[in-house]
Design a protein around this motif. Structure first.
Motif, short mmCIF file in Angstrom:
data_model
loop_
_atom_site.label_atom_id
_atom_site.label_comp_id
_atom_site.label_asym_id
_atom_site.label_seq_id
_atom_site.Cartn_x
_atom_site.Cartn_y
_atom_site.Cartn_z
N VAL A 10 -43.09 -0.51 -21.38
CA VAL A 10 -43.19 -0.85 -23.34
C VAL A 10 -44.63 0.45 -23.32
O VAL A 10 -45.40 0.60 -22.44
CB VAL A 10 -43.47 -2.16 -22.87
N ARG A 11 -44.95 0.18 -24.50
CA ARG A 11 -46.21 0.56 -25.16
C ARG A 11 -46.79 -0.68 -26.44
O ARG A 11 -45.62 -1.44 -26.30
CB ARG A 11 -45.92 1.60 -26.17
N LEU A 12 -47.77 -1.00 -26.41
CA LEU A 12 -48.66 -0.82 -27.32
C LEU A 12 -48.53 -0.38 -28.93
O LEU A 12 -48.25 0.60 -28.76
CB LEU A 12 -50.42 -1.76 -26.86
N SER A 13 -47.59 -1.21 -30.16
CA SER A 13 -47.53 -0.19 -31.57
C SER A 13 -48.28 -1.33 -32.43
O SER A 13 -48.55 -2.45 -32.65
CB SER A 13 -46.00 -0.72 -31.29
N THR A 112 -45.48 -8.49 -17.28
CA THR A 112 -46.19 -8.19 -16.11
C THR A 112 -46.56 -6.59 -16.36
O THR A 112 -47.32 -5.94 -16.53
CB THR A 112 -45.42 -7.46 -15.26
N ASP A 113 -45.69 -5.26 -17.32
CA ASP A 113 -46.08 -4.57 -17.57
C ASP A 113 -47.30 -3.71 -18.10
O ASP A 113 -48.42 -3.81 -18.88
CB ASP A 113 -44.86 -3.09 -17.94
N ILE A 118 -52.51 -4.12 -21.33
CA ILE A 118 -53.60 -4.75 -22.18
C ILE A 118 -54.81 -4.88 -21.66
O ILE A 118 -56.04 -5.12 -21.75
CB ILE A 118 -52.89 -5.94 -22.66
N LEU A 119 -54.47 -5.09 -20.12
CA LEU A 119 -55.83 -5.33 -19.36
C LEU A 119 -56.71 -4.15 -19.63
O LEU A 119 -58.36 -4.00 -19.44
CB LEU A 119 -55.76 -5.85 -17.87
N ARG A 144 -46.33 -16.33 -12.41
CA ARG A 144 -46.23 -15.63 -11.60
C ARG A 144 -46.18 -13.96 -12.09
O ARG A 144 -47.02 -12.99 -10.56
CB ARG A 144 -44.50 -15.05 -11.48
N SER A 145 -46.18 -14.19 -13.30
CA SER A 145 -46.63 -12.13 -13.90
C SER A 145 -48.27 -12.48 -13.85
O SER A 145 -48.09 -10.98 -13.58
CB SER A 145 -45.62 -12.88 -15.50
#
Lengths: 185, 189
Positions: A10-13, A112-113, A118-119, A144-145
Motif C-alpha cells: 500500500v501507499r499513503l495518499s 501491518t504494511d 507510518i512508523l 497481532r498486527s
C-alpha cells in the motif's frame, strides 16, 4: 533515500474530502468496523456530514496531524485511513490511529504494511521519540498486527469498555525510537 | 525542579493584550528601540491597532510552535520587555525574539537574565535541540549579552541592512543543547 510514502502492498495518499467522505459513510454502515475503530457510540454519518467535517479538518492543516488515505499499490483502491497525531511535541510522542474500512482486506497484511510505513514516516520524517496506540481486547487481529509492526504491550485499562453487554479491556501499546531503529537497521 | 518562570532580576508573565498595547505605545516612540529590535521601518501605530494585533495573536491560543511571554522586574513588578520563541517542531530548533522597551533597563543584566530564562524554558520544557537568533551588527550590547547567555556567533550576512545611509551586517547566533547543558554544570560560555 527510500520513498517513505510507499510500502510493499500500500501507499499513503492525500485525502480528498469528497471521496473519503463518501467512503467513510459507506464504511460506517459496517458496525463491526466502527467497534474495532474506536470506542465511541456507533453512529451513522451521511456522506455530506462526513465531507463537511473533513473539509474543515483538512483546511486547517494542523501542524500536529499527519493524516493519510491508504491505497493499494496494484489497483489504487482506497482501503482505509491512518493518522499520526503528535499530542506532545516536547515529549515527541504521537498517537497512531488506523482503520481499514474494506473488510475483505482484513487479515491480509495490509494493516501491518501501512503501520510499518507510518512508523518510518514518524521516526524519520517527523523525528518522533515514540509512537503510542490503543487497541481493544476484542480486536486480536489488530493486536497481532501491531506486535508484528514492532509495538510492545505497555498497559491495560481493565473493563473500560462496555459493548454487547459485557466489559472489555483497553490495551495501550508503544514503540520507542531506539527500538524502531534497532529493528530497521 | 527549578522554577522556570523566575530569574535573578525578572520573571515571566502572561502576555495581556490590553497591558501590552498600552506599554508598547510608549516603547515604539523610542526609535532606537525599534531599530535595535528588527529591520522594519520604525513606525508608530495607535494603541487600538496594537491591542487588536496582540488580541489576534492571543486568540490563536496555545499553538505548539509559538511561546510568548511578557517580562516584569522582580523588585518593582515593572513590565520592561518580552520574549517569544518560535519552534520548528520537526527539526527541534527554536528562534527567539527578545526586547526591552524600557531603556533605563538596558545594559544592566536584565536582558541576559531574560535570555537565561528563555534558554532554560527552551531546553528543559520545550526540549529543543538548538536555539537561534539574529541581530544587527550595530547592537554590540546585545551581542555581548547573548554571548554571556551562551550563544556563539555562527554567521554574518554582509551589508544586509541600510540605515542612516550606512550598510551594516546581520549577525546570526546559536546555542546547542549540549553546550547549554555543559554550562549548567559549570562550563564557561
Amino acid at each position: 533515500m527510500k520513498n517513505i510514502l510507499t510500502g510493499e502492498l500500500v501507499r499513503l495518499s492525500a485525502l480528498d474530502a469528497d471521496e473519503i467522505g463518501r467512503t467513510f459513510a459507506r464504511w460506517g454502515r459496517d458496525s463491526e468496523f466502527q467497534r474495532l475503530l474506536n470506542s465511541n457510540v456507533a453512529r451513522m454519518a451521511s456522506a455530506k456530514n462526513a465531507q463537511t467535517w473533513l473539509e474543515k479538518e483538512l483546511d486547517e492543516q494542523p501542524v500536529n496531524l499527519h493524516w493519510f488515505g491508504i491505497r493499494k499499490l496494484d489497483d489504487d483502491m482506497l482501503l482505509g485511513d491512518i493518522d499520526l497525531y503528535v499530542y506532545n511535541w516536547s515529549a515527541r510522542d504521537a498517537f497512531v490511529g488506523l482503520g481499514i474500512g474494506e473488510r475483505e482486506f482484513w487479515g491480509k497484511g495490509y494493516g501491518t504494511d501501512v503501520m510499518k510505513v507510518i512508523l518510518r514516516y514518524g521516526f524519520t520524517e517527523v523525528n518522533l521519540k515514540r509512537v503510542t496506540l490503543i487497541v481493544f481486547e476484542y480486536n486480536p487481529r489488530a493486536i497481532r498486527s501491531y506486535e508484528k509492526a514492532g509495538f510492545r504491550h505497555e498497559g491495560r485499562m481493565r473493563g473500560v469498555l462496555n459493548k454487547e453487554g459485557r466489559r472489555w479491556d483497553m490495551l495501550t501499546m508503544g514503540i520507542l525510537r531506539e527500538e524502531w531503529m534497532e529493528q530497521n537497521k | 525542579m527549578k522554577d522556570l518562570f523566575h530569574g535573578e532580576f525578572v520573571r515571566l508573565t502572561a502576555e495581556d493584550p490590553d497591558v501590552r498595547a498600552k506599554i508598547e505605545v510608549h516603547w515604539q516612540r523610542d526609535s532606537e528601540y525599534r531599530r535595535l529590535l528588527d529591520s522594519e521601518p520604525a513606525m508608530v501605530v495607535s494603541e487600538k491597532w496594537l491591542k487588536d494585533w496582540f488580541e489576534k495573536r492571543n486568540e490563536e491560543g496555545f499553538s505548539p510552535n509559538r511561546y510568548v511571554f511578557s517580562i516584569r522586574t522582580l523588585v518593582e513588578e515593572k513590565l520592561i520587555g518580552f520574549f517569544s520563541l518560535w519552534v520548528d517542531l520537526i527539526h527541534s530548533e527554536a528562534w527567539v525574539g527578545i526586547g526591552i522597551g524600557e531603556r533605563e533597563f538596558w545594559g544592566k543584566g536584565y536582558g541576559t537574565d531574560m535570555m537565561k530564562l528563555c534558554l532554560r524554558y527552551a531546553f528543559t520544557e520545550l526540549n529543543v535541540h538548538r536555539v537561534s537568533l539574529g541581530l544587527h551588527s550595530y547592537n554590540p550590547r546585545a551581542l555581548k549579552s547573548y554571548e554571556k547567555a551562551g550563544f556563539q556567533l555562527e554567521g554574518c550576512t554582509r551589508k544586509d541592512t541600510l540605515r542612516e545611509g550606512k550598510r551594516t551586517d546581520g549577525f546570526w547566533m546559536g546555542i546547542l543543547r549540549e553546550e547549554w547543558l555543559a554550562m549548567q554544570n559549570g562550563a564557561k560560555p
